[in-house]
Write a protein that holds these residues in place. Structure first.
Motif, short mmCIF file in Angstrom:
data_model
loop_
_atom_site.label_atom_id
_atom_site.label_comp_id
_atom_site.label_asym_id
_atom_site.label_seq_id
_atom_site.Cartn_x
_atom_site.Cartn_y
_atom_site.Cartn_z
N HIS A 152 0.84 -1.20 0.00
CA HIS A 152 0.00 0.00 0.00
C HIS A 152 0.88 1.25 0.00
O HIS A 152 0.52 2.26 -0.61
N PHE A 194 -3.48 0.76 -5.65
CA PHE A 194 -4.59 0.58 -4.72
C PHE A 194 -5.65 1.66 -4.90
O PHE A 194 -6.83 1.42 -4.68
N MET A 195 -5.23 2.86 -5.30
CA MET A 195 -6.20 3.93 -5.56
C MET A 195 -7.09 3.57 -6.74
O MET A 195 -8.26 3.92 -6.76
N MET A 215 -10.13 1.52 -5.64
CA MET A 215 -11.03 2.09 -4.62
C MET A 215 -12.24 2.74 -5.28
O MET A 215 -12.11 3.39 -6.32
N LEU A 264 -15.35 7.45 -2.46
CA LEU A 264 -14.59 7.63 -1.21
C LEU A 264 -13.71 8.87 -1.32
O LEU A 264 -12.97 9.02 -2.29
N ARG A 283 -8.82 9.39 -1.25
CA ARG A 283 -8.47 8.00 -1.55
C ARG A 283 -6.99 7.69 -1.31
O ARG A 283 -6.67 6.65 -0.76
N LEU A 314 -6.47 7.37 2.33
CA LEU A 314 -7.05 6.11 2.81
C LEU A 314 -6.15 4.91 2.46
O LEU A 314 -6.03 3.97 3.26
N VAL A 315 -5.53 4.96 1.30
CA VAL A 315 -4.60 3.88 0.92
C VAL A 315 -3.43 3.84 1.90
O VAL A 315 -3.07 2.77 2.41
N SER A 324 -4.68 2.69 5.39
CA SER A 324 -4.97 1.27 5.45
C SER A 324 -3.68 0.45 5.42
O SER A 324 -3.56 -0.57 6.10
N PHE A 356 -13.10 -3.64 3.61
CA PHE A 356 -12.60 -3.82 2.25
C PHE A 356 -13.67 -4.36 1.30
O PHE A 356 -13.44 -4.42 0.09
N VAL A 388 -14.51 -2.26 -1.80
CA VAL A 388 -13.45 -2.30 -2.82
C VAL A 388 -13.65 -3.51 -3.73
O VAL A 388 -13.58 -3.41 -4.96
N HIS A 444 -16.67 -2.96 -5.93
CA HIS A 444 -16.31 -1.98 -6.95
C HIS A 444 -15.48 -2.63 -8.07
O HIS A 444 -15.67 -2.34 -9.25
#
Length: 115
Positions: A19, A26-27, A30, A34, A37, A40-41, A44, A75, A78, A81
């Motif tokens: 991450h 990872f973005m 997502m 959110l 982002r 948040l990555v 997390s 998660f 995610v 999505h």
């Protein structure tokens, strides 16, 4: 401590490191709704690393395990999505994405066994 918990700790730490070193990857997965982002990555990732380290120490085992379960539940959006958004799915076959979604339940069950 069971070798399974060492394995879980290793997985969390490695995922957390990725991450931090590959945040764009990872973005991309997502959900767009959110906010913050990238933040948040990073958060997390740091949380996964922290939980992985704390799991090894076993000092707060019950709390750490519940936090891991909560993180796995968080998660879920995610994974959904990735299933419904072709770009977020990283061109992976739909069957792989659906397997990853259901794998979350298996991981939650695995962690729950140590409570």
């Amino acid at each position: 401590m069971s070798w399974h918990l060492y394995l879980l700790s290793f997985i969390l730490i490695i995922a957390g490191i990725f991450h931090l070193i590959k945040p764009k990857a990872f973005m991309r997965i997502m959900p767009l709704y959110l906010p913050y982002r990238k933040t948040l990555v990073y958060l997390s990732g740091l949380l996964e690393i922290t939980l992985g380290i704390l799991l090894i120490t076993m000092e707060f085992k019950i709390y750490v395990l519940w936090c891991i379960i909560l993180l796995l539940i968080l998660f879920f959006p995610v994974h959904v999505h990735m299933i419904i958004n072709k770009k977020a799915g990283l061109n992976l076959p739909k069957s792989v994405l659906i397997f990853r979604f259901f794998l979350q339940f298996i991981l939650i069950y695995w962690v729950y066994q140590y409570l």
